[in-house]
Each structure stands twice: as structure tokens, then as C-alpha cells.
Write a protein that holds these residues in place. Structure first.
Motif, mmCIF file in Angstrom:
data_model
loop_
_atom_site.group_PDB
_atom_site.id
_atom_site.type_symbol
_atom_site.label_atom_id
_atom_site.label_comp_id
_atom_site.label_asym_id
_atom_site.label_seq_id
_atom_site.Cartn_x
_atom_site.Cartn_y
_atom_site.Cartn_z
ATOM 1 N N ASN A 108 27.233 43.570 55.280
ATOM 2 C CA ASN A 108 26.418 43.209 56.548
ATOM 3 C C ASN A 108 26.237 44.445 57.328
ATOM 4 O OD1 ASN A 108 25.180 41.951 58.660
ATOM 5 N ND2 ASN A 108 26.463 39.970 58.180
ATOM 6 N N HIS A 109 24.854 44.689 57.742
ATOM 7 C CA HIS A 109 24.622 45.703 58.905
ATOM 8 C C HIS A 109 23.558 45.097 59.961
ATOM 9 C CE1 HIS A 109 24.605 49.622 60.322
ATOM 10 N NE2 HIS A 109 23.426 50.326 60.036
ATOM 11 N N THR A 110 23.932 43.696 60.035
ATOM 12 C CA THR A 110 22.871 42.913 60.917
ATOM 13 C C THR A 110 21.616 42.347 60.419
ATOM 14 O OG1 THR A 110 21.986 44.450 62.517
ATOM 15 C CG2 THR A 110 24.377 43.682 63.090
ATOM 16 N N ASP A 119 18.738 42.569 62.028
ATOM 17 C CA ASP A 119 17.541 43.453 62.446
ATOM 18 C C ASP A 119 17.953 44.776 62.991
ATOM 19 O OD1 ASP A 119 15.465 41.474 62.449
ATOM 20 O OD2 ASP A 119 16.493 40.250 64.003
ATOM 21 N N HIS A 120 19.127 45.169 62.586
ATOM 22 C CA HIS A 120 19.883 46.650 62.998
ATOM 23 C C HIS A 120 19.852 46.483 64.676
ATOM 24 C CE1 HIS A 120 20.649 50.614 63.382
ATOM 25 N NE2 HIS A 120 21.166 50.652 61.784
ATOM 26 N N LYS A 121 20.478 45.554 65.089
ATOM 27 C CA LYS A 121 20.746 45.477 66.654
ATOM 28 C C LYS A 121 21.970 46.029 67.143
ATOM 29 C CE LYS A 121 17.445 42.748 68.366
ATOM 30 N NZ LYS A 121 17.259 41.471 68.770
ATOM 31 N N ASP A 140 24.950 53.344 55.213
ATOM 32 C CA ASP A 140 24.030 52.273 56.049
ATOM 33 C C ASP A 140 22.716 52.369 55.864
ATOM 34 O OD1 ASP A 140 26.695 51.939 56.879
ATOM 35 O OD2 ASP A 140 26.330 52.682 58.834
ATOM 36 N N ASP A 141 22.064 51.030 56.080
ATOM 37 C CA ASP A 141 20.511 50.868 56.544
ATOM 38 C C ASP A 141 19.804 50.547 55.154
ATOM 39 O OD1 ASP A 141 21.253 51.737 58.827
ATOM 40 O OD2 ASP A 141 19.967 53.317 59.167
ATOM 41 N N GLY A 142 20.256 51.081 53.995
ATOM 42 C CA GLY A 142 19.729 50.677 52.732
ATOM 43 C C GLY A 142 18.485 51.618 52.378
#
Ligand SMILES: [Zn+2]
Length: 387
Positions: free
Chosen positions: A229-231, A233-235, A155-157
Motif C-alpha cells: 500500500n502506497h496510499t 492518491d499518494h498523499k 514505490d509508485d508503480g
């Protein structure tokens, strides 16, 4: 500097979710997988084949095994599968961190490159072989006979794909201590490991600069990796209204579709694992699974929790494709659902062991004795055997 503060908040919120789920688990015994019973019998084990109503393609290239061979290998495709949730991989040794084992932060969301590489070698030696998450959520598990599936997610890249430069032939040069650097090293060393992973990104992608990241992502999907897909803006989606969820999910898919058209996976890793449930009184959560943002329509096949333990087999009753469980890739001396604790439990009769054929589902008949544990066959042929 601002980015670092944001990341710390993310870690704190993820921990909160993890603590809640762990206490839920211990409180109400959520995990109801049937335990494997050993009924000794003198008669030779027999195989029972159940034809499904759907047509199963001819699979003559696959070997058929006897009940004794299934029994000896412990084949069980109703058992559980580890889906690992990693975040950042840092180029440090375990001795260089002040935290337990290979943890880089207090809560163990980030891991040293030394520990991550050791994890991969250990899974291999324990008889795990990697497979794509996208295949798993489609009920297609292609792992050799007697081996167990293993799925990696990030997650997050950040720190997952760190570019050092480009070769003359246009291939990327990765930092050997980032996640993909280590995965590529292991891939070269173990050709039969089927090295693959799914990376869930936000709009900042992998933070190598937009042009570099776009080129890297094309290389990734051509070289056995998936991007989800992790959204945008990370919401925390559990706190968003329908329009905001549609924007967060839809704009991220739209961006992925611009960079790698049709080659990303329609799977969402929920930031902070939120929402964890999709109750009918919260119809806005359906926007995670279908919607249209700025003319771009999307559907989502699966969503992933920020979880603590192994996933159910996609064939069983309690599997929920919208609440896929993941194991946090961290050390805690074999306690609190760390890697060691999870893999120990898997090794104690809970582990999915493949029959080598993705078109059949094989398990001991005693594991579905009430007839309600096997639920989804995805059109596969069902084969049971007596233990
Ligand atoms: Zn995240």
C-alpha cells in the motif's frame, strides 16, 4: 502531461525528506549499532544456547554449526540489512543520461535499466540473497549459511511493470527494460538468488490499464512478488487528518483486496516518508496502522520511510517496525548515502550474515555484552559464540 508534473513534485518532496534525514544523521549520530570488536583469544570458541520461554519448533532439517564455523563465516544476525528503495526503471543506458552514474533524474530516484541490472548482479556477487519484506517484518529470515539478506522495494508503480502483451498461455510479456523485466531475467540466470520484490502502488496501479493490471497482479503474487500500500492518491499523510488517513490507507487496501484477496501485504510505504515519527500528540497517525473505511477494516504491520540507510536487524533494540529504513537506490560517487557508500559500510563489519536457520538467532556474545541490544526473538532460539 499532467502525470509528469505530478511526478516531478513527488521527486522534489522526496528529496526534501532525504536531505533532512541525512543532516539529522550527521548531526546527532543516530546510528548507534555496536561496532564489532575483535577480541583475540587462544581458547577454542564456545557456543552458548539460550532456551526461550516460547517453544521453538523442531528444526532437524537444519545443520548445526560449531562456534569456529560461525566465527569463520562471520555469522551475525544482530547486524544490519539493506532494504533498497527504487522508483522507476527506465530503458536507457548510463551514457544516455546527463546525471551521475545510473541516475535518470537529478536526485537519483529513478534509475537506468543498465544500472539496475548491474546493481542486482553486484549484490549477488557480494553474497546477498533476496528475501521477502513480509518475512523480514515477521522476524523470519531464511537465507543460506554465510549469506546476507537483501530486500527490494519499488514505490509508485510507474515503469516498474510495463506490459507488452500476453502469451497464448495467459502469461504476461513484459518490457525487458522495466523493473520486473530485469528481475525475471536475473531470476532465470541465478536460480539461487531467490528473486523477489515488494511493489508499493497507488490507485493507478501499474498504469497498463485496469484490466491488464488486475491480471498482472494476480500473476505477480503467484510468481514470487508482493504488492503493498502506497496510499490511494499518494498523499503526504503527515498533513492529513484522521478521516483522510483512514480513507487513503483503507481505500487502497480495499482495492488490493478486490484484486488479490488476502494476497497483498499489510505494509505501507509512506509517500514522501511522511510522517517520519508517530508522536502521541498526533493520534490520527494510528489510522495508518488500523482503521475501517466504507466497512472494510484493515491493520498495517509495518510502515516504510523514504530513508537513506540500512535497516536494523528485526531482533535488536533500535529496530522500529513503524519506521523501517530504506536505502535510496542511486549513485553519488560513493557519497551521501548512495548504494556504494551503504554497501561499503555493510561490508565493514555491519552486515547481517545468516546461520542458515530461520528459527535461530546467532551472533557473537560480545555484540550483546550489556544484554540490552538483543530485544525481540520472535520465539526463536538464541545461540551466541565467542569470537
Ligand atoms: Zn511515492
Amino acid at each position: 502531461m499532467e502525470m509528469i508534473i505530478v511526478n516531478k513534485n513527488r521527486i522534489a518532496a522526496c528529496l526534501l525528506t532525504a536531505s533532512i534525514t541525512v543532516s539529522l544523521l550527521t548531526g546527532c549520530k543516530k546510528d548507534t549499532e555496536p561496532s564489532v570488536t575483535s577480541s583475540e583469544t587462544t581458547a577454542a570458541p564456545s557456543v552458548s544456547i539460550t532456551e526461550t520461554t516460547e517453544t521453538t519448533p523442531e528444526s532437524s532439517s537444519f545443520v548445526t554449526y560449531t562456534a569456529q564455523e560461525y566465527k569463520d563465516a562471520g555469522v551475525n544476525e544482530l547486524n544490519s540489512v539493506p532494504v533498497l528503495m527504487y522508483h522507476r526503471i527506465y530503458g536507457t543506458t548510463n551514457a544516455e543520461t546527463e546525471y551521475t552514474g545510473g541516475n535518470v533524474d537529478k536526485d537519483g530516484y529513478n534509475r537506468t535499466s543498465e544500472a539496475f541490472e548491474a546493481d542486482l548482479r553486484r549484490y549477488y556477487e557480494q553474497g546477498y540473497r533476496m528475501m521477502r519484506l513480509a518475512d523480514f517484518v515477521s522476524g523470519y529470515i531464511d537465507v543460506p549459511f554465510g549469506y546476507s539478506p537483501l530486500i527490494l522495494t519499488f514505490d509508485d508503480g510507474i515503469r516498474d511493470v510495463v506490459l507488452q502483451g500476453w502469451n497464448d498461455d495467459g502469461t504476461p510479456v513484459f518490457d525487458p527494460t522495466c523493473a520486473i523485466g530485469i528481475l525475471e531475467k536475473i531470476k532465470a540466470e541465478y536460480p539461487d538468488y531467490n528473486v523477489t520484490a515488494t511493489f508499493f502502488v497507488n490507485s493507478q496501479l501499474f498504469e497498463n490499464g485496469e484490466d491488464n493490471d488486475k491480471k498482472i497482479m494476480k500473476w505477480m503474487v503467484d510468481n514470487g512478488y508482493d504488492i503493498g500500500n502506497h496510499t490511494y492518491d499518494h498523499k503526504t499523510l503527515g498533513k492529513c487528518d484522521a478521516a483522510e488517513i483512514e480513507k487513503q490507507i483503507g481505500s487502497m487496501y480495499k482495492l488490493l483486496n478486490e484484486i488479490i484477496p488476502g494476497q497483498y501485504v499489510n505494509i505501507v510505504a509512506l509517500p514522501y516518508g511522511s510522517p517520519e515519527t508517530f508522536p502521541p500528540e498526533k493520534p490520527q497517525y494510528e489510522k495508518i496502522f488500523s482503521g475501517t473505511y466504507e466497512g472494510f477494516s484493515y491493520t498495517t504491520k509495518s510502515s516504510l520511510l523514504c530513508s537513506w540507510t540500512r535497516s536494523y536487524s528485526p531482533f535488536v533494540r533500535d529496530y522500529d517496525v513503524r519506521r523501517l529504513r530504506r536505502i535510496r537506490g542511486y549513485d553519488n560517487n560513493g557519497k551521501d548515502w548512495d548504494i556504494e557508500m551503504n554497501f561499503k559500510q555493510l561490508s565493514e563489519g555491519r552486515r547481517y550474515i545468516s546461520d542458515g536457520n530461520p528459527d535461530t538467532i546467532v551472533f557473537p556474545s560480545s555484540d550483546n555484552s550489556k544484554g540490552d541490544w538483543l530485544k525481540n526473538t520472535y520465539g526463536h532460539q538464541v545461540i551466541t559464540y565467542d569470537k
